[in-house]
Design an enzyme around this catalytic site. Sequence first.
Site, PDB file in Angstrom:
ATOM      1  N   ASP B 922      27.637  12.245   1.105  1.00 44.07           N
ATOM      2  CA  ASP B 922      27.204  13.528   1.677  1.00 44.07           C
ATOM      3  C   ASP B 922      27.289  14.644   0.661  1.00 44.07           C
ATOM      4  O   ASP B 922      28.293  14.735  -0.045  1.00 44.07           O
ATOM      5  CB  ASP B 922      28.132  13.905   2.837  1.00 44.07           C
ATOM      6  CG  ASP B 922      27.563  13.474   4.156  1.00 44.07           C
ATOM      7  OD1 ASP B 922      26.357  13.687   4.350  1.00 44.07           O
ATOM      8  OD2 ASP B 922      28.313  12.916   4.971  1.00 44.07           O
ATOM      9  N   LYS B 991      33.753  28.748   9.397  1.00 43.31           N
ATOM     10  CA  LYS B 991      32.952  27.616   8.944  1.00 43.31           C
ATOM     11  C   LYS B 991      31.482  27.703   9.335  1.00 43.31           C
ATOM     12  O   LYS B 991      30.577  27.650   8.508  1.00 43.31           O
ATOM     13  CB  LYS B 991      33.549  26.304   9.465  1.00 43.31           C
ATOM     14  CG  LYS B 991      32.714  25.102   9.033  1.00 43.31           C
ATOM     15  CD  LYS B 991      33.340  23.778   9.385  1.00 43.31           C
ATOM     16  CE  LYS B 991      32.343  22.677   9.038  1.00 43.31           C
ATOM     17  NZ  LYS B 991      32.810  21.354   9.335  1.00 43.31           N
ATOM     18  N   ASP B1150      20.539  15.618   3.528  1.00 46.64           N
ATOM     19  CA  ASP B1150      21.434  15.688   2.377  1.00 46.64           C
ATOM     20  C   ASP B1150      22.525  14.631   2.463  1.00 46.64           C
ATOM     21  O   ASP B1150      23.606  14.799   1.931  1.00 46.64           O
ATOM     22  CB  ASP B1150      22.046  17.087   2.248  1.00 46.64           C
ATOM     23  CG  ASP B1150      22.740  17.513   3.524  1.00 46.64           C
ATOM     24  OD1 ASP B1150      22.702  16.739   4.499  1.00 46.64           O
ATOM     25  OD2 ASP B1150      23.316  18.602   3.556  1.00 46.64           O
TER      26      ASP B1150
END
Lengths: 394, 1231
Positions: B922, B991, B1150
Amino acid sequence: MWVPVAGLPPLLALSALTRGGRFCILRFGAARRKDVLAGNRRGLSDIHPQLLSNVGFGKSSSRVYRCRSEIKRYITSPRLAETLVQILQGKGDASQLILECNPGPGILTQALLESGAKVIALESDKTFIPQLESLGKNLGGKLEVVYCDFFKLDPRSRGIVTPPVMTSETLFQNLGIEALSWSKGSPFKVIGILPTKSERNTLWKIFHDLYSCTSIYKYGRIELNLFITEKECQKLLANPRTPNLYQALSVLCQIACGIKVLNKLPWSSFETYTTNGQLEKQKHRELVEQNMCLIQLTPHRDLFTGNLTPFNYDVFFHMLRQCFMKRNAKLVDHLHSLSPIDALHILKQIKKNKNVKVIDMYPQDFHCLFETIECSEEDTCKWLYDDFMEDVIL
Amino acid sequence: MSALGWGRRAAGLGRALWPAGRPRVLAEEEAFGGVGGHRRSSSASPCEQDRRKDWGHAELLEVLQARVRQLQAEGVSEVTVKRVVVARAPEASSAQSPGKARAGAEGAAPKLSGRWAQKLDKEQRLMQKRKQRLEGRLQKRERTLAWQRQLRVEPRLLSGRLANQLQRWEQGAARSPWEEQLARLLQEAPQRLSGDAAKASAVRGSDVRLEGQRQRLLSFFECCLLTGHLPLAHHVLVTHHSRSRQQRLLTLAMYNMVMRGWAREGSFKELVYVFFMVKDAGLAPDLLSYAAVLQCMGRLDQDASTVRRCLKQMAQDGLQLQGLFTAVPLGEGERAELLRAVRKAEPTFSPPPPPPPTPQLNTSPLLREVYAKQGCPVSYPRLHLPLKKLQDLFQQQLRVELATTVTVQSVEKAQPPTEEVLHARKTLADLRATWETALYQELQETKASEARAAREGRPSLFPYLCLLSEREFVGLLLQTLQALPAQGESLLFLAHELGLRVFNRHIVQRKQLSKQVQVLEQHYIKYLHLLASDTQVAERCLPRQWWEALGMPEAPHEQPWPVSVLVQLGKQLAEVLVQAVQMPGSLAAPRGPGSLIPVLYHVYSFRSFRQIGILKPHPAFTQLLEAAAERTLTFESTEVPMLCPPLPWTSPHSGAFLLSPTKMMRSVEGTQQHQLLLERCPPAQLHGALDALTQLGNCAWRVNGRVLDLVLELFTDKGCPRLGVPAPPSEAPRPPQGRQTPKSGLLPDLSPADKAEMRRELARRLKVAREMQSLRADALCRLSLAQHLRHRVFWLPHNMDFRGRTYPCPPHFNHLGSDLARALLEFAQGRPLGPHGLDWLKIHLVNLTGLKKRESLQARRDFADQLMEDILDSADQPMTGRRWWMEADEPWQALACCMEIARATRAPDPAAYISHFPVHQDGSCNGLQHYAALGRDSVGAASVNLLPSDLPQDVYSGVAAQVEVFRRQDAEQGVHVAQVLEGFISRKVVKQTVMTVVYGVTRYGGRLQIEKRLRELHNFPQEFLWEASHYLVRQVFNSLQEMFSGTRSIQRWLTESARLISHTGSAVEWVTPLGIPVIQPYHRDSKVMIKGGIQSLTFSSSGDTSQKPNTLKQKNGFPPNFIHSLDSSHMMLTALHCYRKGLTFVSVHDCFWTHAADVAVMNQVCREQFVRLHSQPILHDLSRFLVKRFCSDSRVSKSVWASRLLDTLLSVPKTGAFDLEQVKRSTYFFS
C-alpha cells in the site's frame, strides 16, 4: 429519515454507479406534472445521487444562520399591541401562559405582561435579548426569555442542535412545562409572526408536527395565533368554491384545526428589521400593500378518533400531495396509483361520481376517502405507499 | 441594397472564375429546344436570377400564373392519381408542387410571347407523355408494400426555383435520365448559407434542445437504415424538409445517411430527390454525399460522361478524389461499386493503398523502456493453461455473450419443496405463460402505433422496436419484472436500463449477423498462441502488438444512442410491461372478485417539491415470488467476469468483452467529449494506457474455495454483520405486521402520542430491515457469482475513468470490493514462494491485522512468528478455535492469509510451495506522496515515507503533533478554545481531514469531519464543538501548510488556473504523463425532458459540452483529478514494467498486488517508476500544454480573463530541495 439514493434500492444504485464499461452515472430526475401550482414548482429540480446528503431537510442546523438576509417583522405600535392583547385574552382568564415567538423590541410582550399573562419570549435574534431581559426584570419575573427560534424547533436533520435551534424536549424541560393529553387541551398559547420567506414551508412543518403529534403538539393541542399574509390565509381557507387557491395545505389545515381569522392589518402596521436589528426601509411595494391576517389554529379534539392517526398520517399526506400535483385530473386516475383496491368501488362507497375531479372534493371528502380505504375489507394491501416512498418536506 | 450589389459583384466574380470553355449540357435546353441560348431559363446561380429580375420580372410572373392555370387544368388527372398514391398525406399532394398550389382563380391566359410562352407550349405537348408515365408509376407502386404506399417520396422544396427545376426534370424524365439532372444539380451553389447563419444566431437560446432533437433524428435515420426501413426514413426526411420549422433540425449527415441508403439499393431517383433537398437546404455536399452518388452510379452502371461531370464538380468543390477512399468509411461492396464508377471516368485510377499498418511507436520518454526492443531482457508472462483449454474457454465465453444473460444458482439455502412452494411455482409458471402472450400482443400494438407516428413524419421509436424480435423483447421484459425489487424502482432508472439492454443485445446480434463472430474466432485462436503455456511464438511481444499484427479488420464501432433515445425506448417498453402484465385479483384478496388486476403500479414519491415516478409491483406478486422461492439469479453477460482472457485493448472502443461493446474510458453518461479527444489522439499516444489495461485484465483469477465455504456457511445460517456477512431477513427487527395492517396502530385506547411513538418505532425497524435487505441482496449476488465461478478460471476485464484510474468492468464480483470480496479471490496462476515469499506472507498478514503500523518490517515478521500458534489455529479451526483472525482489521483476508501461511509452513519445502495468494503493498497516503514529490517538500516527503527511514512514518501523527504545537502556543497566549482542547488532539481526530485534503476537502467539509470525531470523544465538552472544530480545522490546514509548503502552493496554483480557464468558457483539459487526454466533464446542468406516456421524465446531465463549464466544480475538481491522473500514471508504469519482467500484477488504485515471491521485484519497479515519473517536468509540461490549449486562441485572448490566465499559468510554483532519488531506498514508501 432520508433514504439514500433517490428511488433506488441500494443494490441497484450501487451497480449503476460502479458498473463496468459502457456507462456510468446517470442522474435521476423527477417527474413533473404539467399543472403543478407555480408555488410548488420552485424547488423542482433534479436529484443528484452524489449530492443527496445536502438535499431533503436541507439546511443542517449549523448552516441555518449563515444566511443573514432574512427579514423579520415586529410589532412596534403600543396601540396595536393593546388590541392584540384584547383579542387574545378575550373572555378567557388573564393569567394564562403565552409563548411569544420573536418578540423583537418587546412592545407586545410588555402589553401582555401588563394584562397579567405569563409570557415566555422565544427570541432568535441575539440583539434583542438584553432589552427583553431588562423588560422582564422590570416587570417582576413573569417573563422568561430564551434564545430560541420557535419556527425551527426540532429540525429533521439530525445535525447538532445549537441555539437558536433547539429541540422541544430541552426547551420545555428547561421551562418546566408538562405535557397535557390530547383531550385535555393545551398548556400554553403561541403568538407570533410567520417568517415571510418560508411561510409555506413553516406551515408544512407545523402540520407535520400536528398530525404526527410531535414537537410542540406532544404537549397538547396547542393553540397557535399567527400572523400570516392574506394570500396564504385565503389558501388555508380555500375549498372547491375557490378552486384557484385550493391545495393540499387547505385540506390539511381544515381537517386538523378550527380556523378563526381574528384580525386583519395592513403590512405597514409592522416594522421590518434585518436580523441585525436595523430598521429596514420598506422597499417592496407589493409587500407593503399586502395585508396580514391574524389567524387562530386550534387543533380539533376529535382529530384522531377515527382511522386517521399519528400512526398513518403520512399516507394521508402522500395521498393529498399526489392528488394536488395534478389537480384537474379525475380522482379515479389518482386512485390507481394510490391504492390497489378497485377505484370505482371506493368511489361508490364515498358516494362520488366517477368523473369527480380532485378540485371538486371538499376537505371532508378527502378525509372520508382516506377512512374508507383504510377501513376497506381487503387485508393484504390497502395502500401502494410505503415508507420507502416517505414524503420529505422542508 | 448593398447586399444585393455585393451579391452581384460576387456572382460576377464567380462567373469570371469559371473556366471559359465550360460545357453546358443542360437538360431542359435539350428538352425545350434550346431556347434562350446560353442564358439558362431556370437559372442556376444567383447572378442570373438577379439579372432576370431586371429584365423579365413581369413577364415571369405572367408566365407563372398561366402555368399555374394550365397545370390546374391538366392536374386533375394527376391529383386524382396522387390521391390514391398518397392517401394518407393529402396535404402532400398539393405540397409537391407549390407552383400548382399557389392558386389563381385568375382570368383566362393572356396572350403570351417570348420564350416563356414557347416553353409553355412545349409542356402542353408533353402532357400526354406525363399522364402515361404517372399511370405506369402508379401500377408499379401498387405492387410495393401496403403501408409503404403511403410514404412520401417527392420532396417539397422551399426554394421555388429549385422546385420548378425539380418538377421540370420530373416531367422530362422520360427523355433525360436522372443522372444528368443530378449533374446539373451538382452545379447549384448552396445559396442559403447566409440566411442560415442569421437563423442560427436567432435560435442560439434553444441550442441544447435543438442539438438533442438532431441527435435523436440522426439516430432514427440510422436505425431505419439498419432495419431496412429506408423508405420510411426518406419519408420522414421529406416531411421534415417540407416544414421550414423542422427543416432546421436536418443536418447534412442526415441527408447523407439517407442518400447512402439509396445508393446501396441503387435507387437513383430517390437519391436525386435527396440531393435536391440538400441543395434546397442550402448545404454544400461533402465527400460522403459524393461517395453515395458515385456509388449509386457504379451500381447502375452509368456512362462515363455523367461520372466525369460529377467528378469535375467534386473537384470544383475542393474535394479530393483520393479522399473518397481514405476519409469515408465504406463497406467492402460499397467500395467496389464506388471504384467501378470512378474507373469509368478515369480508367487508370487506382485507389490509394490503405495506409500500411506501420507499427507506430510511442515516443513518450517514460515508456521508452517498455517498448524497447533491445536492452533489458523481456520475459512476458504466459498463462498456465494450454491452448486447447483456452480455446475451450473461449467457446464458453462466446456462448455466454451470445445468450446475453447468465443464469446463476442462488446460494440461498434451498427450501424443501412443500406443497405451498410447488403451488406457488405452478401459479407463477402459468402467469408467465399468459404474460408472454399479453406482452407479445401489446408490443405489436405499440409497434403499430409507432409505425403510424412515423408515417406522420415523426421520428418515432418504430425502427428501434424492429431491432429485436418480439420474442426477445418479451424475454427482456419478463426478466425485468422478475428482478423488480418489492419497494419498486424509479421509472427513469428502469427505462435507462431497459434501453441499454436493448442496445447491447442489438449490437451482439449485429455482430452475429455480419459474420464478425467467425472472424473473431479465427483471430482469437491465433491470439491465444501468445498466451497459452504450450505454444511458441516467433517474437515475444505485448498482447496488443500481437493482436494488431494478426490484422483483425477493425469493425466499425457503433455509436451509442443518445441518452434521450435510450430513455424514451426504455420508457415505452416499461409502459408495455405496465399495460400488459396482469394477474387475477384473487391472488391479492382470496375473497375478492375474480377480475384481473395489474401487477405493476405507477406510483409517486415526493422528495421535497420533487416528484419521482416509481414502478412498484403489487405486494401479492412479491409474496408469490417469495413463496415460489426460485433459486436463480439472472445477470447480464457483462456483469459476470469473463471465462477467457479479454480481448486486448486496441483502440478506445475495442477491447475487453468479446461481443458486448465496452468503452475504454467511462464517464458521466451521455458525455462525448472524452471519446472525441481519445479518437483524435494519434493511436501510438494511447499505447501506454491500452497496454496497461490489457495487462490488468489478463490476470487470471480463481475463487478461494475454503474461504467461500466458510462465508457460505455463515451466510445461509444467521449471517455475521461484524464480519461483513449480512444477516438474512429473518434476523431483521421485523415489525409485527407492517404498515399494511395497521390494526395495532388503530387501537382506540392508545393516545395519539403513543401512536406517534409506535410509528417512529415502526419506521426505525423498517429502515433497519431495508438496509439489511439491500446488503443481503448485494452479498447474495456476489456469493452466488463466486459459487458459480468456483472451480473455474476467470478474468476481470478493466477500463478506466476519465482521469485514468482503472476499474474492473464486472460490478458485483471483483477485487475492488470489501474485505470479504477480496478474500474470495486469488491468482489462478501459482508461483513458488522462493526464499523470501514466506516472510512477505507473514508481513502481509500483520499488515492486514492493522496492529503494527509503526513497526519495522522485521518487527512485523517477528510479531507474526510469535503469533504462529494463533495463526495456525485460525487456519485449522476458523470457526471453532480461538478465532484470532476475527479481531483483525481485514478479518477475511487475514484468515485467507493464515491458511496460506499454514499450508506453506507445513509444506516439505516452503520455498517450493506454490502460492496463489496475492500480497498487497500500500502507498502511505498516496495522494500526499505525489504532492510531496511534485513540490519536492523535504519535511512532507519524510512524513509520507519518501525518505528512507528505519521505521514507517505516519503523516497523521505528524500533523497531529504539529497541530499540538500550535495549540500549545495559543493556549499560552490565552486562547480559550486552545485551552479547552488540551489532551484531545490525536491522530484519529485529524486523520480523515488530512487524508481528504489531497482530494480537495474544503474548510467547511473539514470542520464537519473534525466535529464528528470530537463528538465521539465522550469527555469532550460538547458545547465547544463548533468553536473547537472550527479552530482545529484551521490548525490542521496551517500544519499542512507548514509541512507541505510546496503542496499547498501547487494546489492553489491548480485551483486558480482551473478557475480562470473555466471563466474563459472552456472545460479544463490536460494530458497525463502517459499521454491519456483528460477533460473534466463538469458543465452547467442541461435538462432533457421526455414527454408523453405514463409520466414525463426529466433528467439533467452535467456533461453537455455546449453548456458553460461549472466553474465551482471545475476548480475544486482540478487538483484531485490531476493527482489521480498522476497516481494512475504511476500505477500503469509499474504495471507495464512488471509485465515486462514477467510478474503478475493487479492494483486497487494505490494498492499493488502480486505473488509473494515477486514482492521485492514489484517494490523495486514501483519505486523506480515513481522516480522516473516525477523526474519529468510534470508541472512545466502541464503549464505549457495549458498555455497552448487555452491561450493561443486569438479570439479568446482579448478578454481580461485570458491575460490573467496566461500570467497564472506561466508562474509555475517553485519547488523545494528534496532529492527524489532517495525514494528508491525508502522501505516504507509502499509497504
